[in-house]
Design an enzyme around this catalytic site. Structure first.
Site, PDB file in Angstrom:
ATOM      1  N   LYS A  58      50.811  62.426  52.588  1.00  0.00           N
ATOM      2  CA  LYS A  58      51.805  62.600  51.519  1.00  0.00           C
ATOM      3  C   LYS A  58      53.209  62.477  52.096  1.00  0.00           C
ATOM      4  O   LYS A  58      53.543  63.139  53.091  1.00  0.00           O
ATOM      5  CB  LYS A  58      51.670  63.984  50.887  1.00  0.00           C
ATOM      6  CG  LYS A  58      50.676  64.040  49.752  1.00  0.00           C
ATOM      7  CD  LYS A  58      50.480  65.462  49.305  1.00  0.00           C
ATOM      8  CE  LYS A  58      50.970  65.695  47.903  1.00  0.00           C
ATOM      9  NZ  LYS A  58      50.598  67.060  47.447  1.00  0.00           N
TER      10      LYS A  58
HETATM   11  O1  G3P Z   1      50.184  68.756  43.010  1.00  0.00           O
HETATM   12  C1  G3P Z   1      51.444  69.301  43.224  1.00  0.00           C
HETATM   13  C2  G3P Z   1      51.398  70.735  42.880  1.00  0.00           C
HETATM   14  O2  G3P Z   1      50.872  71.486  43.962  1.00  0.00           O
HETATM   15  C3  G3P Z   1      52.667  71.281  42.426  1.00  0.00           C
HETATM   16  O3  G3P Z   1      52.337  72.203  41.467  1.00  0.00           O
HETATM   17  O4  G3P Z   1      52.669  74.047  39.948  1.00  0.00           O
HETATM   18  O5  G3P Z   1      53.932  73.968  42.120  1.00  0.00           O
HETATM   19  O6  G3P Z   1      54.516  72.426  40.268  1.00  0.00           O
HETATM   20  P1  G3P Z   1      53.428  73.206  40.924  1.00  0.00           P
END
Ligand code: G3P
Length: 216
Positions: free
Chosen positions: A84
């Site tokens: 990534k």
């Molecule tokens: O896939 C990316 C994810 O881990 C981010 O999620 O909920 O932190 O925006 P969030």
């Protein structure tokens, strides 16, 4: 749409794997930080021993040369590792250089169709638009998924759209309807996606009738 699990928890990966619906895993530094100091390499290798599919591990370097070196290191951990890299100018150069070497790249923190286009042209394997984080700032995150899918399909680009930052079951259903190739989900979404009160009522009714019929 295929489903990946968004976690660095080996327990969550093992628990989800028994359903046979998870074909990859995505991790990031925030998810790893919840794991109590486990080595990133060890955790990725543990995950790869459970799930036979793309396992994303994220770079933390900020310069193109350093990103390329870090990506080579992460990619050496297991053949299924996808590296990534966040999308910015240093990241874009690194995406291009790594992809030319055959390292698969998941471009993360995508918040616009133009970022997705640049990442795809540079050779990205996966584009990760963050749905929930756009919703958080009053933009329609799902519209970005639609734009990215339209972009890669209209222009026949090989990159796959990986809907990320999915927070609830409706996000998953909408991402699938929008044509996302993959959705990455927190483990907690699986039971939420499964649950329907009419299913529970229906099972109770069948069981009651089965007793009446003498089946049980
Ligand atoms: O896939 C990316 C994810 O881990 C981010 O999620 O909920 O932190 O925006 P969030």
């Amino acid at each position: 749409m295929r489903l990946f699990l968004d976690t660095a928890s080996i327990d969550e990966v093992r628990a989800a794997a028994r359903y046979g619906v998870i074909s990859g895993v995505t991790t990031n530094p925030s998810l790893l930080a919840k794991e109590g100091g486990v080595s990133y390499r060890q955790r990725i290798q543990e995950i790869a021993s459970v799930v036979d599919g793309p396992i994303s591990a994220e770079c933390v370097s900020r310069k193109a040369d350093d990103l390329v070196a870090e990506a080579r290191e992460l990619a050496s951990w297991h053949p299924n590792v996808v590296v990534k890299i966040p999308i910015d100018s240093e990241g874009l150069e690194a995406i291009h250089r790594c992809s030319a070497e055959g390292i698969k790249i998941n471009v993360t923190l995508v918040f616009s169709a133009n970022q997705a286009l640049l990442a795809a042209l540079a050779g990205a394997t996966f584009l990760s638009p963050f749905v929930g984080r756009l919703d958080d700032v009053s933009y329609d995150g799902m519209e970005l998924i639609r734009e990215c899918v339209h972009l890669v399909e209209t222009h026949d680009l090989p990159a796959r759209v990986l809907a990320a930052s999915l927070r609830h079951p409706l996000h998953v259903a909408q991402a699938a309807a929008a044509g996302a190739h993959i959705g990455t989900i927190p483990a907690a979404l699986i039971p939420q996606m499964l649950k329907h009160p009419l299913t529970d009522i229906g099972i109770d009714r069948f069981l009651a009738d089965a007793r009446t019929a003498g089946l049980i």
